[in-house]
Every structure is written in C-alpha cells, then in structure tokens.
Design a protein around this motif. Structure first.
Motif, mmCIF file in Angstrom:
data_model
loop_
_atom_site.group_PDB
_atom_site.id
_atom_site.type_symbol
_atom_site.label_atom_id
_atom_site.label_comp_id
_atom_site.label_asym_id
_atom_site.label_seq_id
_atom_site.Cartn_x
_atom_site.Cartn_y
_atom_site.Cartn_z
ATOM 1 N N LEU A 6 -10.963 -8.729 1.117
ATOM 2 C CA LEU A 6 -10.581 -10.016 0.527
ATOM 3 C C LEU A 6 -9.059 -10.130 0.457
ATOM 4 N N LYS A 7 -8.384 -9.410 1.322
ATOM 5 C CA LYS A 7 -6.928 -9.412 1.331
ATOM 6 C C LYS A 7 -6.400 -10.836 1.539
ATOM 7 N N ASN A 8 -5.415 -11.189 0.724
ATOM 8 C CA ASN A 8 -4.776 -12.512 0.756
ATOM 9 C C ASN A 8 -5.684 -13.637 0.264
ATOM 10 N N LYS A 9 -6.809 -13.281 -0.356
ATOM 11 C CA LYS A 9 -7.694 -14.286 -0.946
ATOM 12 C C LYS A 9 -7.397 -14.415 -2.444
ATOM 13 N N VAL A 10 -7.649 -15.597 -2.979
ATOM 14 C CA VAL A 10 -7.520 -15.838 -4.416
ATOM 15 C C VAL A 10 -8.902 -16.180 -4.962
ATOM 16 N N ALA A 11 -9.318 -15.430 -5.972
ATOM 17 C CA ALA A 11 -10.651 -15.619 -6.552
ATOM 18 C C ALA A 11 -10.550 -15.994 -8.022
ATOM 19 N N LEU A 12 -11.343 -16.985 -8.432
ATOM 20 C CA LEU A 12 -11.491 -17.343 -9.839
ATOM 21 C C LEU A 12 -12.842 -16.820 -10.312
ATOM 22 N N VAL A 13 -12.841 -16.082 -11.430
ATOM 23 C CA VAL A 13 -14.069 -15.509 -11.967
ATOM 24 C C VAL A 13 -14.203 -15.940 -13.418
ATOM 25 N N THR A 14 -15.229 -16.733 -13.725
ATOM 26 C CA THR A 14 -15.462 -17.101 -15.120
ATOM 27 C C THR A 14 -16.250 -15.986 -15.811
ATOM 28 N N PHE A 28 -13.501 -7.219 -6.542
ATOM 29 C CA PHE A 28 -12.746 -8.132 -5.676
ATOM 30 C C PHE A 28 -11.279 -7.712 -5.596
ATOM 31 N N ALA A 29 -10.717 -7.312 -6.734
ATOM 32 C CA ALA A 29 -9.322 -6.871 -6.735
ATOM 33 C C ALA A 29 -9.144 -5.617 -5.888
ATOM 34 N N SER A 30 -10.096 -4.712 -5.973
ATOM 35 C CA SER A 30 -9.993 -3.475 -5.192
ATOM 36 C C SER A 30 -10.058 -3.747 -3.697
ATOM 37 N N GLN A 31 -10.607 -4.910 -3.316
ATOM 38 C CA GLN A 31 -10.669 -5.304 -1.908
ATOM 39 C C GLN A 31 -9.522 -6.232 -1.515
ATOM 40 N N GLY A 32 -8.539 -6.361 -2.418
ATOM 41 C CA GLY A 32 -7.314 -7.058 -2.059
ATOM 42 C C GLY A 32 -7.146 -8.465 -2.583
ATOM 43 N N ALA A 33 -8.143 -8.990 -3.302
ATOM 44 C CA ALA A 33 -8.032 -10.360 -3.809
ATOM 45 C C ALA A 33 -7.127 -10.410 -5.032
ATOM 46 N N LYS A 34 -6.421 -11.534 -5.180
ATOM 47 C CA LYS A 34 -5.767 -11.845 -6.446
ATOM 48 C C LYS A 34 -6.814 -12.534 -7.310
ATOM 49 N N VAL A 35 -7.019 -12.032 -8.523
ATOM 50 C CA VAL A 35 -8.125 -12.501 -9.358
ATOM 51 C C VAL A 35 -7.606 -13.231 -10.590
ATOM 52 N N HIS A 36 -8.074 -14.442 -10.783
ATOM 53 C CA HIS A 36 -7.824 -15.191 -12.008
ATOM 54 C C HIS A 36 -9.097 -15.133 -12.847
ATOM 55 N N GLU A 227 -23.776 -3.077 -8.946
ATOM 56 C CA GLU A 227 -24.684 -3.484 -7.874
ATOM 57 C C GLU A 227 -24.631 -4.996 -7.653
ATOM 58 N N ILE A 228 -24.495 -5.748 -8.741
ATOM 59 C CA ILE A 228 -24.370 -7.194 -8.620
ATOM 60 C C ILE A 228 -23.020 -7.537 -7.979
ATOM 61 N N ALA A 229 -21.986 -6.821 -8.398
ATOM 62 C CA ALA A 229 -20.645 -7.060 -7.853
ATOM 63 C C ALA A 229 -20.583 -6.778 -6.358
ATOM 64 N N ASP A 230 -21.288 -5.757 -5.903
ATOM 65 C CA ASP A 230 -21.270 -5.423 -4.478
ATOM 66 C C ASP A 230 -21.952 -6.504 -3.640
ATOM 67 N N LEU A 231 -23.032 -7.075 -4.163
ATOM 68 C CA LEU A 231 -23.676 -8.188 -3.464
ATOM 69 C C LEU A 231 -22.756 -9.410 -3.458
ATOM 70 N N ALA A 232 -22.096 -9.659 -4.582
ATOM 71 C CA ALA A 232 -21.152 -10.776 -4.648
ATOM 72 C C ALA A 232 -20.028 -10.593 -3.632
ATOM 73 N N LEU A 233 -19.543 -9.368 -3.504
ATOM 74 C CA LEU A 233 -18.475 -9.094 -2.534
ATOM 75 C C LEU A 233 -18.917 -9.445 -1.125
ATOM 76 N N PHE A 234 -20.102 -9.013 -0.747
ATOM 77 C CA PHE A 234 -20.610 -9.339 0.584
ATOM 78 C C PHE A 234 -20.680 -10.838 0.795
ATOM 79 N N LEU A 235 -21.265 -11.561 -0.158
ATOM 80 C CA LEU A 235 -21.475 -12.992 0.007
ATOM 81 C C LEU A 235 -20.172 -13.789 0.036
#
Length: 260
Positions: A6-14, A28-36, A227-235
């Motif tokens: 997810l490098k150079n991606k920006v993700a919003l997580v409620t 997501f952060a560990s895969q390179g995303a900036k997380v809000h 486990e839920i986070a890993d599925l979310a990462l794939f999707l």
C-alpha cells in the motif's frame, strides 16, 4: 516486488483505535500506507498512531463522531487539504443484544446513527476525493448477522444488513469511476469488547462463557483481529482490483457449516 503493498496510499480507518480497526490500521501502515484514524476515543486513536510511528510509518488521529455529518465533513475536508484518499475503511460500529421486545426506540436510533448513518456520512464525504483521485477502495465491516439470523441481535442485524446492501449499491453506482466497494462479514472475533461483554453479563463464569461462545463457530474458536486485517489488506490492495460488489464471510464456517 512486495505483494499487497500500500506504498504511497492514504487510508482512512474509522474506529481505528481498538480491536479490528486497530489491527487494520497497523497492518496497512506496515504495508506502507499513511493512515488517518477517525475515532470517538481520541486517546485510543493516538495510542495506535504512536505504535504506527514506532514502525517508522505515518499516521494521524482525529476525534470523530461518525454519526455527526458536519463533524465527518470537517475532518475529511481537512485531511484532503494535504492528502488524497485512496482507501476508506468503515469499521466503527456498536452492538446491541436483545430481540425486538428488548429494543427500545432509543436503542434503535443509537445503532442507526452509528452503524448506518456513520457509514453513509463517511462514504459521502470521501467520494469527491476518491473520484478526483481517479478511483479507490471502500471497504465496509458488515457481519454474519447481515446474512443469517442470530438469536437476540434484532437491532444489530438490521443495521449490518443495511451495511451489506449499501455496499452493493455503492459498488454498482461507482464501478465505472474506478471505485471498488466490498464488505467483510466476520463472525465472533476476540476483541476487548467481547471480554468486556462476558465480564459484564456473566460474572464468575468468564472462562465457561468464552469457551461456549468460541464453539459457536464450527472451527472451534473465535477469529483474531489480525485475521480480519489481513483479509482487509488483500481487498484494498491492487491484487484485488478485479473484485467489487462482494461480501466476504470470515466466520470459521459459521454461515455454511452450522447445522450441517
């Protein structure tokens, strides 16, 4: 090349300050995303941000009531002054136990405001940025209660059913604009909420009830937030760019195997 980057991606997580949302934010952060992280509990959100920064990645915490449209609009408007939006995770939600006779109108309104209106508010506020960006991903957290009957979950099931159908509608309406929308439907996941629920409702019988609730999944245990986070990462990764308008049960066999 790293898969699921997810490098150079920006993700919003409620609701990213605890439980499943925290696991998604860290993953997501560990895969390179900036997380809000948008969370009503700002202290929990800030703690998650610290953990992300300790990984050497970027994150920001925002105190947010997802049921308040003006609050959501203001936060997302401020975020998009400096960042685009590539990914929106609608994870924030609340639960309720009881059949329809145990649901007062105040309970119904409270669950509607967070679980349905909260998803609506965040999607509507994020769409201009997603469209301007040429597309992106919306991922909603639904539930097995969206698809099958669960004892004493009337109000919760109603709201999570709405999350499922909102997912289908958004996917259909925005597919040609490059916006993918899917949802995840977990069964029971071992989070601090589950521990608190058991402690409150079954004092002195915590271990017995934990074992009983674990065995409601045919696989014999509760899910893990990771486990839920890993599925979310794939999707949300480019590896899933042919997937939209789908609901993914992650339930230890609950939907298909119970009663068979």
């Amino acid at each position: 090349m790293t898969k699921f980057s997810l490098k150079n991606k920006v993700a919003l997580v409620t609701g990213g300050g605890s439980g499943i949302g925290k696991a998604i934010s860290l993953t997501f952060a560990s895969q390179g995303a900036k997380v809000h992280i948008l969370d009503f509990n700002i202290e929990a959100a800030e703690e998650t941000v610290k953990e992300i920064e300790n990984l050497g990645e970027q994150a920001a915490a925002h105190k947010c009531d997802v049921s308040n449209q003006s609050n959501v609009n203001e936060i997302i408007e401020n975020i998009t002054k400096n960042d685009t939006i590539d990914i929106l995770i609608n994870n924030a939600g609340i639960a309720h136990v009881g059949n329809i006779e145990a649901v007062e109108v105040e309970d119904l309104d409270r669950l509607y405001n967070v679980n349905i209106k909260g998803v609506y508010n965040c999607i509507k506020a994020s769409l201009p940025a997603l469209k301007a960006n040429g597309g992106g991903v919306i991922l909603n957290l639904a539930s097995i209660a969206s698809s099958v009957g669960i004892n004493s979950r009337f109000a919760y099931s109603m709201t999570k059913g709405a999350v499922l159908t909102m997912t289908y509608s958004i996917a259909k309406d925005y597919v040609l604009e490059g916006i993918r929308c899917n949802c995840i439907s977990p069964a029971r996941v071992h989070t601090p909420f589950v521990d608190g629920f058991i402690k409150k409702n079954y004092p002195g019988k915590e271990d017995e009830m934990f074992d009983k609730l674990s065995k409601t999944q045919p696989i014999g245990r509760m899910g893990k937030p990771q486990e839920i986070a890993d599925l979310a990462l794939f999707l949300c990764s480019d590896e899933a760019k042919f997937i939209t308008g789908s609901d993914y049960a992650i339930d230890g066999g609950f939907i298909k195997l119970n009663g068979n």
